[in-house]
Design an enzyme around this catalytic site. Structure first.
Site, PDB file in Angstrom:
ATOM      1  N   ASP A 131       0.820  -1.225   0.000  1.00  0.00           N
ATOM      2  CA  ASP A 131       0.000   0.000   0.000  1.00  0.00           C
ATOM      3  C   ASP A 131       0.847   1.266   0.000  1.00  0.00           C
ATOM      4  O   ASP A 131       0.437   2.305   0.519  1.00  0.00           O
ATOM      5  CB  ASP A 131      -0.947   0.041   1.225  1.00  0.00           C
ATOM      6  N   LYS A 142       2.275   2.046  -5.149  1.00  0.00           N
ATOM      7  CA  LYS A 142       2.931   1.537  -6.361  1.00  0.00           C
ATOM      8  C   LYS A 142       2.090   1.809  -7.609  1.00  0.00           C
ATOM      9  O   LYS A 142       2.609   2.172  -8.652  1.00  0.00           O
ATOM     10  CB  LYS A 142       3.181   0.022  -6.241  1.00  0.00           C
ATOM     11  N   ASN A 179      -5.446 -10.257  -3.782  1.00  0.00           N
ATOM     12  CA  ASN A 179      -5.450 -10.105  -2.320  1.00  0.00           C
ATOM     13  C   ASN A 179      -5.018  -8.723  -1.871  1.00  0.00           C
ATOM     14  O   ASN A 179      -4.980  -8.438  -0.687  1.00  0.00           O
ATOM     15  CB  ASN A 179      -4.550 -11.157  -1.660  1.00  0.00           C
ATOM     16  N   HIS A 206      -4.403  -1.744  -5.941  1.00  0.00           N
ATOM     17  CA  HIS A 206      -3.806  -0.429  -6.165  1.00  0.00           C
ATOM     18  C   HIS A 206      -4.951   0.538  -6.432  1.00  0.00           C
ATOM     19  O   HIS A 206      -5.884   0.193  -7.151  1.00  0.00           O
ATOM     20  CB  HIS A 206      -2.962  -0.412  -7.439  1.00  0.00           C
ATOM     21  N   THR A 207      -4.851   1.732  -5.901  1.00  0.00           N
ATOM     22  CA  THR A 207      -5.813   2.772  -6.268  1.00  0.00           C
ATOM     23  C   THR A 207      -5.120   3.728  -7.216  1.00  0.00           C
ATOM     24  O   THR A 207      -4.033   4.216  -6.919  1.00  0.00           O
ATOM     25  CB  THR A 207      -6.295   3.526  -5.020  1.00  0.00           C
ATOM     26  N   GLY A 238     -11.186  -3.005   2.413  1.00  0.00           N
ATOM     27  CA  GLY A 238     -11.770  -1.888   3.164  1.00  0.00           C
ATOM     28  C   GLY A 238     -11.323  -1.885   4.624  1.00  0.00           C
ATOM     29  O   GLY A 238     -11.756  -1.052   5.416  1.00  0.00           O
ATOM     30  N   ASP A 255       2.310  14.779   1.771  1.00  0.00           N
ATOM     31  CA  ASP A 255       1.269  15.752   2.148  1.00  0.00           C
ATOM     32  C   ASP A 255       0.487  15.329   3.392  1.00  0.00           C
ATOM     33  O   ASP A 255      -0.041  16.168   4.115  1.00  0.00           O
ATOM     34  CB  ASP A 255       0.290  15.946   0.980  1.00  0.00           C
ATOM     35  N   VAL A 279       2.875  14.357  -3.485  1.00  0.00           N
ATOM     36  CA  VAL A 279       2.212  15.216  -2.493  1.00  0.00           C
ATOM     37  C   VAL A 279       0.687  15.185  -2.661  1.00  0.00           C
ATOM     38  O   VAL A 279      -0.016  16.066  -2.183  1.00  0.00           O
ATOM     39  CB  VAL A 279       2.746  16.667  -2.597  1.00  0.00           C
TER      40      VAL A 279
HETATM   41  P1  GDP Z   1      -0.392   0.316  -3.837  1.00  0.00           P
HETATM   42  O1  GDP Z   1      -1.060  -0.991  -3.664  1.00  0.00           O
HETATM   43  O2  GDP Z   1       1.028   0.310  -3.404  1.00  0.00           O
HETATM   44  O3  GDP Z   1      -0.576   0.881  -5.197  1.00  0.00           O
HETATM   45  O4  GDP Z   1      -1.083   1.336  -2.826  1.00  0.00           O
HETATM   46  P2  GDP Z   1      -2.645   1.618  -2.609  1.00  0.00           P
HETATM   47  O5  GDP Z   1      -3.257   2.050  -3.888  1.00  0.00           O
HETATM   48  O6  GDP Z   1      -3.282   0.526  -1.873  1.00  0.00           O
HETATM   49  O7  GDP Z   1      -2.563   2.813  -1.573  1.00  0.00           O
HETATM   50  C1  GDP Z   1      -2.047   4.045  -1.882  1.00  0.00           C
HETATM   51  C2  GDP Z   1      -3.158   5.085  -1.670  1.00  0.00           C
HETATM   52  O8  GDP Z   1      -2.603   6.346  -1.488  1.00  0.00           O
HETATM   53  C3  GDP Z   1      -4.093   5.239  -2.849  1.00  0.00           C
HETATM   54  O9  GDP Z   1      -5.387   5.515  -2.387  1.00  0.00           O
HETATM   55  C4  GDP Z   1      -3.532   6.426  -3.602  1.00  0.00           C
HETATM   56  O10 GDP Z   1      -4.503   7.150  -4.363  1.00  0.00           O
HETATM   57  C5  GDP Z   1      -3.050   7.256  -2.475  1.00  0.00           C
HETATM   58  N1  GDP Z   1      -1.878   8.075  -2.772  1.00  0.00           N
HETATM   59  C6  GDP Z   1      -0.798   7.730  -3.522  1.00  0.00           C
HETATM   60  N2  GDP Z   1       0.119   8.713  -3.470  1.00  0.00           N
HETATM   61  C7  GDP Z   1      -0.390   9.681  -2.676  1.00  0.00           C
HETATM   62  C8  GDP Z   1       0.110  10.939  -2.214  1.00  0.00           C
HETATM   63  O11 GDP Z   1       1.215  11.360  -2.524  1.00  0.00           O
HETATM   64  N3  GDP Z   1      -0.702  11.649  -1.364  1.00  0.00           N
HETATM   65  C9  GDP Z   1      -1.925  11.213  -0.973  1.00  0.00           C
HETATM   66  N4  GDP Z   1      -2.636  11.972  -0.134  1.00  0.00           N
HETATM   67  N5  GDP Z   1      -2.420  10.033  -1.400  1.00  0.00           N
HETATM   68  C10 GDP Z   1      -1.662   9.282  -2.228  1.00  0.00           C
END
Ligand code: GDP
Length: 420
Positions: free
Chosen positions: A13, A16, A38, A41-42, A301, A332, A410
């Site tokens: 999380d 990436k 499992n 990524h958002t 969730g 940020d 940020v």
């Molecule tokens: P991943 O599985 O490594 O891609 O990570 P996730 O998607 O589960 O979690 C990263 C979350 O942080 C997502 O909801 C992104 O939209 C959000 N996000 C990523 N970079 C930033 C950032 O620089 N600032 C903020 N506030 N949110 C971020």
């Protein structure tokens, strides 16, 4: 530029997906090399906000081939649901491919995952109950079913029937649960096979073409080093290898071709599920990190556990993974904190260590404290416009982790980024 791995350096999380989405601008192909649905990524971009669990995050870039690699385990129902969601969002899926060598997560894997986690009164692993460990276990036991099997309906039927029979024995005799009905499993798999079989390919010619044309290829990891089967805090780990070495095997890339590995690192620590987390904050600061950072799992969730930045896992990721640069995310989220702590070592029974211990249980963080900057940073796009205290925080992380920080994000949006 060749092959670039984008990997998590903490417990997953880290963000990436947003970096793969960003870096995919110049990529001809993105390969996801391990894991299943499992974790997620958002990705936030001009098309909207999407949660991806299986499909590589390059899918939003026109013309980009998105390969679900040989090292993955693929849930058929999960994949179809994700494809439908993206299609409904107007995303073109014509670049999607599935390696014939990827294993399938079958309904009996999910049934066994649920039965096993319920059975563990103590020592729960915190499974996402998606059947991932069971699919990988079948792969190692040599009774798995692979994506390539979707192409031959007759032999697929026989393999599924055999799989249901074997796993029903475990479901009934080991866990005392109801057996699965063979017909229901068959119907689900055959319906999925009809929709997916044309996406199934041998990945080797795709990779060869990429090498011969000097294409930029991103290798997308899931989770992070602390969840790596070999390098994580066992047994609170996943069943595959998120580290860049896992990309060589899981995507079929000669290791010497992966010259660049971008380690994505969050400006603080989060973890979802069970297991020790030395810098965890069970106080107001922890709650603030969760609320400001919106730290809730993309797949489940579940609220994420939050804590101060811990340098040890990231340093370990740089060392065992060969991470060549870092991308720091979510700076940020720290904007409003008057002061920040960084874990620089662990302590137990009066002894300190800079090494990642054999097991994290019982180790306490040793902190150093830095002043916060207490001003918004989301609008910042240039290093020199970051507050001095924020620059100092970033530079201290870089120093402690042993790899240059090339990006600082940020905000979640594609352009909310500072490049160094
Ligand atoms: P991943 O599985 O490594 O891609 O990570 P996730 O998607 O589960 O979690 C990263 C979350 O942080 C997502 O909801 C992104 O939209 C959000 N996000 C990523 N970079 C930033 C950032 O620089 N600032 C903020 N506030 N949110 C971020």
């Amino acid at each position: 530029m060749g092959f670039t791995a984008v990997v998590g350096t903490q417990w997953g999380d880290e963000g990436k997906g947003r970096f793969v989405d960003y870096l995919a601008e110049s990529a001809g192909m993105v390969v996801r090399y391990q894991g299943g649905n499992n974790a997620g990524h958002t990705v936030v971009n001009e098309h909207g906000t999407f949660k991806l669990h299986l499909i590589p995050s390059g899918i939003f870039r026109k013309g980009c081939v998105c390969l679900m690699g040989p090292g993955m385990v693929v849930s058929l129902s999960g994949l179809l649901a994700e494809m439908d969601e993206l299609t409904a969002g107007g995303i073109d899926l014509s670049g999607l491919r599935i390696s014939e060598r990827a294993h399938l997560v079958m309904p009996y894997h999910i049934a066994l995952d649920k039965a096993d986690e319920a059975f563990r009164k103590h020592g729960k692993i915190g499974s996402t109950l998606k059947g991932i460990a069971w699919a990988y276990a079948d792969k190692a036991l040599r009774v798995g079913i692979r994506a390539g099997d979707l192409r031959d309906m007759e032999s697929l039927k026989a393999k599924v029937a055999k799989g249901v029979e074997l796993h029903n024995r475990w479901i009934v005799q080991l866990y005392g649960q109801e057996p699965l009905a063979e017909k229901a499993v068959l119907d689900e798999v055959l319906a999925a096979a009809a929709r997916l079989k044309d996406l199934v390919v041998d990945s080797v010619p795709l990779i060869r073409h990429a090498r011969l044309t000097n294409m930029n290829v991103l290798l997308e990891g899931q989770l992070g080093t602390m969840r790596d089967l070999d390098w994580g805090d066992y047994p609170w780990v996943t069943s595959s290898s998120p580290v860049p070495g896992g990309a060589a095997v899981g995507a079929g890339i000669p290791p010497q071709e992966i010259k660049r590995s971008v380690g994505v690192v969050k400006a603080y620590t989060t973890s979802v599920g069970e297991g020790p987390l030395p810098s965890e904050l069970n106080d107001e600061s922890g709650l603030s990190l969760r609320e400001i950072g919106m730290e809730y799992g993309a797949t489940t969730g579940r609220p994420r556990r939050c804590g101060w930045f811990d340098a040890l896992p990231v340093r370990r990721s740089v060392e065992v993974g060969g991470v060549t640069e870092l991308a720091l995310t979510k700076l940020d989220v720290l904007d409003s904190f008057p002061s920040l702590k960084i874990c620089t070592a662990y302590e137990k029974d009066g002894a300190q260590t800079l090494e990642m211990p054999f097991a994290l249980e019982g180790w306490k963080p040793v902190y150093e404290e830095m002043p916060g900057w207490r001003e918004p940073t989301r609008h910042v796009r240039r290093w020199e416009d970051l507050p001095a205290a924020a620059q100092a925080y970033v530079k201290r992380i870089e120093e402690l982790c042993g790899a240059p920080i090339r990006f600082v994000s940020v905000g979640p949006g594609r352009e909310e980024l500072v490049t160094l």
